[in-house]
Design a protein around this motif. Structure first.
Motif, PDB file in Angstrom:
ATOM      1  N   GLU A   1       5.502 -13.594  -4.881  1.00 50.55           N
ATOM      2  CA  GLU A   1       4.772 -14.136  -6.460  1.00 50.55           C
ATOM      3  C   GLU A   1       4.464 -13.360  -7.659  1.00 50.55           C
ATOM      4  OE1 GLU A   1       1.137 -17.161  -8.118  1.00 50.55           O
ATOM      5  OE2 GLU A   1       1.258 -18.026  -6.226  1.00 50.55           O
ATOM      6  N   TRP A   2       3.377 -12.750  -7.000  1.00 52.24           N
ATOM      7  CA  TRP A   2       2.647 -11.957  -8.076  1.00 52.24           C
ATOM      8  C   TRP A   2       3.283 -10.670  -8.357  1.00 52.24           C
ATOM      9  CZ3 TRP A   2      -2.970 -12.217  -5.550  1.00 52.24           C
ATOM     10  CH2 TRP A   2      -2.963 -12.940  -5.304  1.00 52.24           C
ATOM     11  N   ARG A   3       3.799 -10.124  -7.819  1.00 47.25           N
ATOM     12  CA  ARG A   3       5.223  -8.857  -7.717  1.00 47.25           C
ATOM     13  C   ARG A   3       6.410  -9.082  -8.959  1.00 47.25           C
ATOM     14  NH1 ARG A   3       8.038  -7.738  -2.302  1.00 47.25           N
ATOM     15  NH2 ARG A   3       6.743  -6.083  -2.624  1.00 47.25           N
ATOM     16  N   GLU A   4       6.107 -10.213  -9.559  1.00 46.04           N
ATOM     17  CA  GLU A   4       7.171 -10.079 -10.774  1.00 46.04           C
ATOM     18  C   GLU A   4       6.558  -9.813 -11.578  1.00 46.04           C
ATOM     19  OE1 GLU A   4      10.504  -9.506 -10.090  1.00 46.04           O
ATOM     20  OE2 GLU A   4      10.176  -9.630  -8.083  1.00 46.04           O
ATOM     21  N   ARG A   5       4.869  -9.994 -11.584  1.00 48.53           N
ATOM     22  CA  ARG A   5       4.546 -10.719 -13.005  1.00 48.53           C
ATOM     23  C   ARG A   5       3.144  -9.049 -13.363  1.00 48.53           C
ATOM     24  NH1 ARG A   5       0.314 -14.362 -12.375  1.00 48.53           N
ATOM     25  NH2 ARG A   5       0.713 -15.939 -10.226  1.00 48.53           N
ATOM     26  N   SER A   6       3.401  -8.029 -12.197  1.00 49.57           N
ATOM     27  CA  SER A   6       2.341  -7.900 -12.219  1.00 49.57           C
ATOM     28  C   SER A   6       2.752  -5.958 -11.740  1.00 49.57           C
ATOM     29  CB  SER A   6       1.189  -7.756 -11.265  1.00 49.57           C
ATOM     30  OG  SER A   6       1.572  -7.560 -10.251  1.00 49.57           O
ATOM     31  N   ILE A   7       1.875  -4.726 -12.652  1.00 52.41           N
ATOM     32  CA  ILE A   7       2.142  -3.563 -11.695  1.00 52.41           C
ATOM     33  C   ILE A   7       2.259  -3.300 -10.583  1.00 52.41           C
ATOM     34  CG2 ILE A   7       1.244  -1.539 -11.234  1.00 52.41           C
ATOM     35  CD1 ILE A   7      -1.085  -2.212 -13.791  1.00 52.41           C
ATOM     36  N   TRP A   8       1.508  -4.148  -9.274  1.00 57.38           N
ATOM     37  CA  TRP A   8       2.262  -4.042  -7.766  1.00 57.38           C
ATOM     38  C   TRP A   8       1.883  -2.931  -7.364  1.00 57.38           C
ATOM     39  CZ3 TRP A   8       0.335  -7.870  -5.820  1.00 57.38           C
ATOM     40  CH2 TRP A   8       1.078  -8.397  -3.938  1.00 57.38           C
ATOM     41  N   LEU A   9       0.214  -2.736  -7.046  1.00 57.32           N
ATOM     42  CA  LEU A   9       0.177  -1.172  -6.665  1.00 57.32           C
ATOM     43  C   LEU A   9       0.718  -1.379  -4.992  1.00 57.32           C
ATOM     44  CD1 LEU A   9      -3.481  -1.228  -7.938  1.00 57.32           C
ATOM     45  CD2 LEU A   9      -1.392  -0.293  -8.604  1.00 57.32           C
ATOM     46  N   PRO A  10       0.541  -2.278  -4.152  1.00 57.44           N
ATOM     47  CA  PRO A  10       1.272  -2.002  -2.714  1.00 57.44           C
ATOM     48  C   PRO A  10       2.410  -1.070  -2.947  1.00 57.44           C
ATOM     49  CG  PRO A  10       0.157  -3.724  -2.551  1.00 57.44           C
ATOM     50  CD  PRO A  10       0.133  -3.568  -4.129  1.00 57.44           C
ATOM     51  N   ASP A  11       3.419  -1.246  -3.402  1.00 52.21           N
ATOM     52  CA  ASP A  11       4.890  -0.256  -3.902  1.00 52.21           C
ATOM     53  C   ASP A  11       4.400   0.718  -4.609  1.00 52.21           C
ATOM     54  OD1 ASP A  11       5.940  -2.846  -3.453  1.00 52.21           O
ATOM     55  OD2 ASP A  11       6.744  -3.256  -5.609  1.00 52.21           O
ATOM     56  N   TYR A  12       3.852   1.036  -5.125  1.00 51.91           N
ATOM     57  CA  TYR A  12       2.827   2.603  -5.131  1.00 51.91           C
ATOM     58  C   TYR A  12       3.169   3.608  -3.784  1.00 51.91           C
ATOM     59  CZ  TYR A  12       3.133   1.559 -10.100  1.00 51.91           C
ATOM     60  OH  TYR A  12       3.007   1.377 -11.174  1.00 51.91           O
ATOM     61  N   VAL A  13       3.952   4.816  -3.874  1.00 51.65           N
ATOM     62  CA  VAL A  13       3.785   5.998  -3.184  1.00 51.65           C
ATOM     63  C   VAL A  13       3.537   7.140  -2.817  1.00 51.65           C
ATOM     64  CG1 VAL A  13       5.330   6.914  -1.009  1.00 51.65           C
ATOM     65  CG2 VAL A  13       5.443   4.642  -0.840  1.00 51.65           C
TER      66      VAL A  13
ATOM     67  N   LEU B   1      -8.739  18.064  -6.978  1.00 55.01           N
ATOM     68  CA  LEU B   1      -7.270  17.731  -6.115  1.00 55.01           C
ATOM     69  C   LEU B   1      -6.716  16.594  -7.556  1.00 55.01           C
ATOM     70  CD1 LEU B   1      -8.519  17.375  -2.690  1.00 55.01           C
ATOM     71  CD2 LEU B   1      -7.735  19.359  -3.037  1.00 55.01           C
ATOM     72  N   PHE B   2      -5.555  17.154  -7.505  1.00 63.62           N
ATOM     73  CA  PHE B   2      -4.756  16.228  -8.105  1.00 63.62           C
ATOM     74  C   PHE B   2      -3.983  15.634  -7.582  1.00 63.62           C
ATOM     75  CE2 PHE B   2      -0.908  16.333 -11.058  1.00 63.62           C
ATOM     76  CZ  PHE B   2      -1.571  15.366 -11.725  1.00 63.62           C
ATOM     77  N   TYR B   3      -3.338  14.325  -7.842  1.00 64.66           N
ATOM     78  CA  TYR B   3      -2.492  12.727  -7.137  1.00 64.66           C
ATOM     79  C   TYR B   3      -1.412  12.820  -7.926  1.00 64.66           C
ATOM     80  CZ  TYR B   3      -5.543  13.479  -2.769  1.00 64.66           C
ATOM     81  OH  TYR B   3      -6.860  14.062  -1.820  1.00 64.66           O
ATOM     82  N   VAL B   4      -0.238  12.268  -7.434  1.00 67.26           N
ATOM     83  CA  VAL B   4       1.079  11.558  -8.529  1.00 67.26           C
ATOM     84  C   VAL B   4       1.279  10.224  -7.568  1.00 67.26           C
ATOM     85  CG1 VAL B   4       2.598  11.521  -9.194  1.00 67.26           C
ATOM     86  CG2 VAL B   4       1.309  13.942  -9.638  1.00 67.26           C
ATOM     87  N   PHE B   5       1.244   8.932  -7.730  1.00 68.11           N
ATOM     88  CA  PHE B   5       2.134   7.879  -7.210  1.00 68.11           C
ATOM     89  C   PHE B   5       2.903   7.843  -8.415  1.00 68.11           C
ATOM     90  CE2 PHE B   5      -2.353   8.456  -5.509  1.00 68.11           C
ATOM     91  CZ  PHE B   5      -2.625   8.009  -4.630  1.00 68.11           C
ATOM     92  N   LYS B   6       4.322   6.609  -7.685  1.00 68.43           N
ATOM     93  CA  LYS B   6       5.476   5.984  -7.540  1.00 68.43           C
ATOM     94  C   LYS B   6       5.761   5.376  -7.391  1.00 68.43           C
ATOM     95  CE  LYS B   6       7.133  10.492 -10.041  1.00 68.43           C
ATOM     96  NZ  LYS B   6       8.271  11.418 -10.676  1.00 68.43           N
ATOM     97  N   LYS B   7       6.318   3.906  -7.674  1.00 66.49           N
ATOM     98  CA  LYS B   7       6.438   3.050  -7.530  1.00 66.49           C
ATOM     99  C   LYS B   7       7.975   2.925  -6.854  1.00 66.49           C
ATOM    100  CE  LYS B   7       6.123  -1.743  -8.874  1.00 66.49           C
ATOM    101  NZ  LYS B   7       5.973  -2.813  -9.903  1.00 66.49           N
ATOM    102  N   GLN B   8       8.039   2.128  -6.334  1.00 61.31           N
ATOM    103  CA  GLN B   8       9.251   2.625  -4.964  1.00 61.31           C
ATOM    104  C   GLN B   8       9.732   1.366  -4.764  1.00 61.31           C
ATOM    105  OE1 GLN B   8      10.153   5.476  -3.553  1.00 61.31           O
ATOM    106  NE2 GLN B   8       8.500   6.039  -4.564  1.00 61.31           N
ATOM    107  N   PRO B   9      11.424   0.705  -4.886  1.00 58.71           N
ATOM    108  CA  PRO B   9      11.486  -0.174  -5.019  1.00 58.71           C
ATOM    109  C   PRO B   9      11.441  -1.323  -3.685  1.00 58.71           C
ATOM    110  CG  PRO B   9      13.602   1.227  -5.135  1.00 58.71           C
ATOM    111  CD  PRO B   9      12.330   1.955  -4.480  1.00 58.71           C
ATOM    112  N   GLY B  10      10.912  -2.376  -4.122  1.00 56.73           N
ATOM    113  CA  GLY B  10      10.204  -3.623  -3.044  1.00 56.73           C
ATOM    114  C   GLY B  10      11.021  -3.819  -1.929  1.00 56.73           C
ATOM    115  N   ASP B  11      11.181  -4.530  -1.289  1.00 62.44           N
ATOM    116  CA  ASP B  11      11.768  -5.088   0.473  1.00 62.44           C
ATOM    117  C   ASP B  11      11.901  -6.003  -1.229  1.00 62.44           C
ATOM    118  OD1 ASP B  11      10.934  -2.987   1.259  1.00 62.44           O
ATOM    119  OD2 ASP B  11       8.974  -4.128   2.566  1.00 62.44           O
TER     120      ASP B  11
END
Length: 307
Positions: free
Chosen positions: A47-59, A297-307
Motif C-alpha cells: 500500500e505505502w510503496r506506491e505513494r511514498s519514497i519507500w526507503l526499503p527499496d534503496y541500495v 565518508l560519502f555514500y550514495v543510495f539508489k532506488k531499485q525496482p521493487g518486488d
C-alpha cells in the motif's frame, strides 16, 4: 513450604534487577516502538510503496568513500538543483564545501562570524540557510560563482531560544518551497522538529513576520534517539529524518507518521559495513539519496525496482 535460601534470594534479586535494567534500556532505545513500526512497515508495504519514497527499496551504490582534502569533519548535506551539486559545512574551522555528486570537493568557502555551523539548506537560486547550533541562529546566505567568503554579520538572521541545551541544538534543515516552510530539527533532549514560516524573508514587498510551530504528535512518533539531518521531498510531501545514534533514516508522511525506513547497519541496504556517524542526507531530482558521515565518508543510495 520451604523458605527460600539467601542464595536463591540473591539470584532472584539479580534476575529482577536485570529485567528492570533491560526494560529501561529498551525504553531508552525505543526498541518496542521500533519493533512495532517494522511490523507495520512489512504489513503495509504494498500500500505505502506506491505513494511514498519507500526507503526499503534503496541500495548503497557507493559507500564509505573518503572525502579527500579536508582536515575538519563535515556536517549536514543539501542538494542544489541549479548547480547539480551538493553543499555541506564544517564547524571547527567554519567552511562551506561544495561537492560533486560523486563526493569530490569542488570548492571551499570560508564562513566568517559563524560560531558552530551544523546544517545548510538550499532555498532557491543562490540562496541558502545555515544554522549556528549553539546560538540557535538561522542565517540566510547568498552564493554565486564569484563568492570567496561569507560573512554572517552581513546576512539576514533569525535567533530562536527553543529548549536551549548547549550543543544539542539545531542539527538539521529542510525546505518546502511550495508551502514556504523551513523545517528545523533539534538534535535531542528532546528530539523535535519545528516548522518556521516567514524565514528566510524572500519578498521585500511583504512585512517580515515569522511564525514558529511545533507538532507534539509528530515528535512523539519519532522513535529515534537523535536527529542529525532532514530532507523534504516535494513530489510526495514527505520528510526524511536521519538519526545517527539509531542508525536509521525515517520517512514521515504529510501527517508526520513514520511509514518507511533505511537502515544504516552493515549487511542492510547493500552496506558492507555500518555507517559510523551519519551527519547529513540529501535527495536529488531523480530520487537518489546522498549521505555524509564522520570521519568524512560519502555514500550514495539508489532506488531499485521493487518486488
Amino acid at each position: 513450604m520451604p523458605r527460600p535460601t539467601p542464595a536463591r534470594l540473591i539470584v532472584a534479586t539479580l534476575l529482577l534487577a536485570a529485567l528492570l535494567l533491560g526494560a529501561v534500556a529498551a525504553q531508552q532505545l525505543r526498541l518496542f516502538e521500533r519493533a512495532w513500526f517494522m511490523l507495520q512497515e512489512w504489513r503495509h508495504a504494498a500500500e505505502w510503496r506506491e505513494r511514498s519514497i519507500w526507503l526499503p527499496d534503496y541500495v548503497a551504490t557507493l559507500q564509505a568513500q573518503p572525502i579527500v582534502g579536508l582536515d575538519d569533519d563535515v556536517s549536514a548535506l543539501t542538494y542544489d538543483p541549479d548547480r547539480r551539486s551538493l553543499f555541506t559545512v564544517t564547524n571547527q574551522k567554519p567552511q562551506l564545501i561544495e561537492l560533486s555528486l560523486d563526493g569530490r570537493i569542488l570548492r571551499q568557502i570560508p564562513l566568517v562570524g559563524f560560531g558552530d555551523p551544523e546544517a545548510i539548506e538550499y532555498i532557491s537560486h543562490g540562496i541558502y540557510v545555515i544554522t549556528d547550533e549553539r546560538l540557535q541562529r538561522l542565517i540566510k546566505v547568498r552564493l554565486d560563482d564569484d563568492t570567496r567568503f561569507i560573512d554572517a554579520t552581513e546576512s539576514q538572521q533569525l535567533s530562536l531560544g527553543i529548549d536551549r541545551n548547549g550543543n544539542k541544538g539545531f542539527e538539521g534543515l529542510a525546505y518546502d518551497s511550495q508551502g514556504q516552510r523551513l523545517f528545523v530539527a533539534k538534535e535531542r533532549d528532546p528530539v523535535s522538529i519545528y516548522e518556521i514560516h516567514g524565514f528566510p524573508h524572500t519578498n521585500p514587498d511583504k512585512p517580515f513576520a515569522v511564525h514558529v510551530a511545533g507538532d507534539a504528535k509528530r515528535d512523539a512518533r519519532l522513535f529515534v534517539r537523535d536527529l542529525s539531518s532532514l530532507q523534504y521531498d516535494e513530489a510526495s510531501g514527505h520528510l526524511l529524518a536521519l538519526s545517527d545514534e539509531s542508525r536509521l533514516v525515517l520517512e514521515l508522511d504529510a501527517n508526520g507518521k513514520p511509514i518507511s525506513s533505511l537502515s544504516l547497519l552493515g549487511g542492510r541496504q547493500g552496506l558492507k559495513k555500518g555507517v559510523p556517524q551519519a551527519e547529513g542526507v540529501a535527495m536529488d531530482d531523480a530520487g537518489t539519496l546522498y549521505l555524509v558521515s564522520e570521519p568524512n565518508l560519502f555514500y550514495v543510495f539508489k532506488k531499485q525496482p521493487g518486488d
